[in-house]
Write a protein that holds these residues in place. Structure first.
Motif, short mmCIF file in Angstrom:
data_model
loop_
_atom_site.label_atom_id
_atom_site.label_comp_id
_atom_site.label_asym_id
_atom_site.label_seq_id
_atom_site.Cartn_x
_atom_site.Cartn_y
_atom_site.Cartn_z
N THR A 9 9.00 -57.97 16.79
CA THR A 9 10.06 -56.99 17.09
C THR A 9 9.77 -56.30 18.43
O THR A 9 10.65 -55.68 19.02
CB THR A 9 10.15 -55.89 16.00
OG1 THR A 9 8.88 -55.28 15.86
CG2 THR A 9 10.61 -56.47 14.68
N LYS A 10 8.53 -56.45 18.93
CA LYS A 10 8.14 -55.76 20.16
C LYS A 10 7.87 -56.69 21.34
O LYS A 10 7.80 -56.26 22.48
CB LYS A 10 6.89 -54.92 19.88
CG LYS A 10 7.20 -53.80 18.88
CD LYS A 10 5.98 -53.01 18.53
CE LYS A 10 6.34 -51.92 17.53
NZ LYS A 10 5.19 -51.26 16.96
N GLN A 11 7.69 -57.98 21.06
CA GLN A 11 7.50 -58.93 22.17
C GLN A 11 8.11 -60.27 21.79
O GLN A 11 8.25 -60.60 20.63
CB GLN A 11 6.02 -59.05 22.53
CG GLN A 11 5.10 -59.45 21.40
CD GLN A 11 3.63 -59.35 21.78
OE1 GLN A 11 3.14 -58.28 22.14
NE2 GLN A 11 2.90 -60.46 21.68
N GLY A 59 -5.78 -63.21 25.93
CA GLY A 59 -4.45 -62.71 25.63
C GLY A 59 -3.93 -62.98 24.23
O GLY A 59 -2.76 -62.72 23.94
N SER A 60 -4.78 -63.51 23.33
CA SER A 60 -4.31 -63.81 21.97
C SER A 60 -3.92 -62.55 21.20
O SER A 60 -4.62 -61.55 21.24
CB SER A 60 -5.41 -64.53 21.17
OG SER A 60 -5.63 -65.81 21.70
N ASP A 61 -2.78 -62.65 20.49
CA ASP A 61 -2.35 -61.58 19.59
C ASP A 61 -2.86 -61.82 18.17
O ASP A 61 -2.60 -61.02 17.27
CB ASP A 61 -0.82 -61.53 19.51
CG ASP A 61 -0.21 -61.20 20.85
OD1 ASP A 61 -0.58 -60.17 21.44
OD2 ASP A 61 0.65 -61.98 21.32
N CYS A 62 -3.53 -62.93 17.97
CA CYS A 62 -4.03 -63.28 16.63
C CYS A 62 -5.21 -64.23 16.79
O CYS A 62 -5.12 -65.21 17.54
CB CYS A 62 -2.91 -63.96 15.84
SG CYS A 62 -3.41 -64.50 14.18
N VAL A 63 -6.31 -63.92 16.12
CA VAL A 63 -7.44 -64.86 16.10
C VAL A 63 -7.56 -65.44 14.69
O VAL A 63 -7.31 -64.75 13.70
CB VAL A 63 -8.77 -64.21 16.54
CG1 VAL A 63 -8.77 -63.94 18.03
CG2 VAL A 63 -9.09 -62.94 15.77
N LYS A 112 0.41 -53.64 27.43
CA LYS A 112 1.43 -54.67 27.15
C LYS A 112 1.14 -55.51 25.92
O LYS A 112 1.51 -56.69 25.87
CB LYS A 112 1.62 -55.60 28.36
CG LYS A 112 2.22 -54.95 29.57
CD LYS A 112 2.49 -56.00 30.65
CE LYS A 112 3.10 -55.38 31.88
NZ LYS A 112 3.29 -56.36 32.96
N ARG A 113 0.45 -54.96 24.95
CA ARG A 113 0.19 -55.75 23.74
C ARG A 113 0.02 -54.88 22.50
O ARG A 113 -0.25 -53.69 22.59
CB ARG A 113 -1.01 -56.68 23.94
CG ARG A 113 -2.34 -55.99 24.16
CD ARG A 113 -3.35 -56.94 24.76
NE ARG A 113 -3.80 -58.00 23.85
CZ ARG A 113 -4.69 -58.92 24.20
NH1 ARG A 113 -5.21 -58.93 25.41
NH2 ARG A 113 -5.07 -59.85 23.33
N VAL A 309 4.29 -64.61 29.03
CA VAL A 309 4.74 -63.74 27.93
C VAL A 309 4.69 -62.27 28.35
O VAL A 309 5.59 -61.48 28.04
CB VAL A 309 3.90 -63.97 26.65
CG1 VAL A 309 4.19 -62.90 25.61
CG2 VAL A 309 4.16 -65.35 26.07
N ARG A 310 3.66 -61.90 29.09
CA ARG A 310 3.46 -60.49 29.44
C ARG A 310 3.89 -60.16 30.87
O ARG A 310 3.58 -59.11 31.38
CB ARG A 310 2.00 -60.11 29.25
CG ARG A 310 1.55 -60.33 27.80
CD ARG A 310 0.48 -59.39 27.33
NE ARG A 310 0.42 -59.44 25.89
CZ ARG A 310 -0.39 -60.27 25.22
NH1 ARG A 310 -1.22 -61.08 25.85
NH2 ARG A 310 -0.37 -60.29 23.90
#
Length: 311
Positions: A9-11, A59-63, A112-113, A309-310
């Motif tokens: 919802t944010k990126q 830059g990972s949003d999930c590991v 930005k994340r 992405v960013r």
């Protein structure tokens, strides 16, 4: 709201990490083992932490945890007690959480994340066999037998409180059905399911990816549906097939185009592309919203995705 939706919802894209075992190998560690990268939970947990840190910095949003090939059966074959096996499986989540929390404690990493997620990797039954059968899906097991294999490990991972589960490299629909059935006992836990595919329309068992996505569309706890450990050339077609039957986020994290040789436990035909970020942008344009990499991809590839992405 599920954790994937909360970030989306944010990126525009949720960036996951890249290869784990082959990244350890690239760092000079020997992963030629039936436990694959999971052996480092026993031998060198700090090596696992290094890889998580590299992907977060890229830059990972999930590991994704190093539990893909971790199982009670596998560890107990090495002489571990059941209690020791449980502790090792849960340590995969704890290592990732600790690295993520340390990373997030530095405010400069908030730019930005969103706060990165920890996804507990649930590899297929074939990964435990360590004979490459996750690339074929011809187990000959019933749904009940597959549930019996996954039950204890799934409960063990969930007890360690990951943000969600990554049920990955699933080669056949019956295994996805078994995992969904087990998840019902944990109504507050979410998961993504990603299949390994052999062409642009079929998963490795030969079943239609559309049929698999159609089944998962109706599973409330499944929050993303997609493909991993598959050559990039098929990804656009597979996204189209999945998109035709689901409203859920589509997740893709292919390998770099190499083929796994189960006999030598090596990758044949290395075809590293320097434009991974560019390919990932095409997948986004086709409809994927959760994107990363699988075997032979690197933090540099993830950084290429993060760049657009960013931007």
């Amino acid at each position: 709201m599920n954790p994937i939706e909360a970030i989306l919802t944010k990126q525009k894209v949720l960036i996951i990490d890249g290869a784990f075992g082959t990244e350890l190998e690239r760092k000079g560690y020997d992963i030629n083992d039936s436990l694959w990268s999971a052996k480092f939970l026993m031998e060198k947990p700090e090596a696992i932490g290094e890889v998580h840190k590299d992907y977060l910095e890229a830059g990972s949003d999930c590991v994704t945890t190093a539990s893909y090939q971790a199982s009670y059966e596998g560890f107990m074959k090495r002489g571990m007690s059941e209690a020791e096996a449980k502790a090792l499986i849960q340590s995969s989540v704890k290592i990732a959480q600790k690295v993520r929390d340390t990373f997030w404690s530095e405010t400069k990493n908030h730019d930005k994340r969103e706060k990165p997620l920890v996804a507990a990797s649930v590899g297929p039954y074939g990964a435990y066999l360590a004979d490459g059968s996750e690339f074929r899906g011809n187990y000959g097991l019933s749904q009940e037998e597959l549930m019996n294999f996954h039950r204890k490990r799934l409960a063990t991972l969930i007890e360690a409180k990951p943000d969600l589960l990554a049920c990955e490299t699933i080669p056949c629909l019956i295994e996805a059905q078994a995992l969904c059935k087990l998840l019902e006992a944990f109504p507050n836990m979410y998961a993504w399911v990603s299949f390994s595919a052999k062409d642009g329309t079929h998963i490795n068992s030969g079943e239609s990816v559309r049929e698999c996505a159609q089944f998962l569309e109706n599973q409330k706890q499944i929050v993303a549906i997609g493909i991993n450990c598959t050559t990039p050339q098929y990804i656009e077609s597979l996204i189209g097939e999945i998109k035709a039957v689901t409203t859920k986020p589509i997740i893709v994290y292919p390998n770099d185009g190499s083929t796994y040789n189960a006999l030598t436990k090596t990758w044949d035909g290395l075809s590293k592309s320097s434009s991974y970020g560019k390919m990932a942008h095409t997948w986004y344009e086709k409809g994927a919203q959760v994107i990363g990499g699988c075997c032979q991809t690197t933090p540099e590839d993830i950084a290429q995705i993060a760049k657009w992405v960013r931007a």
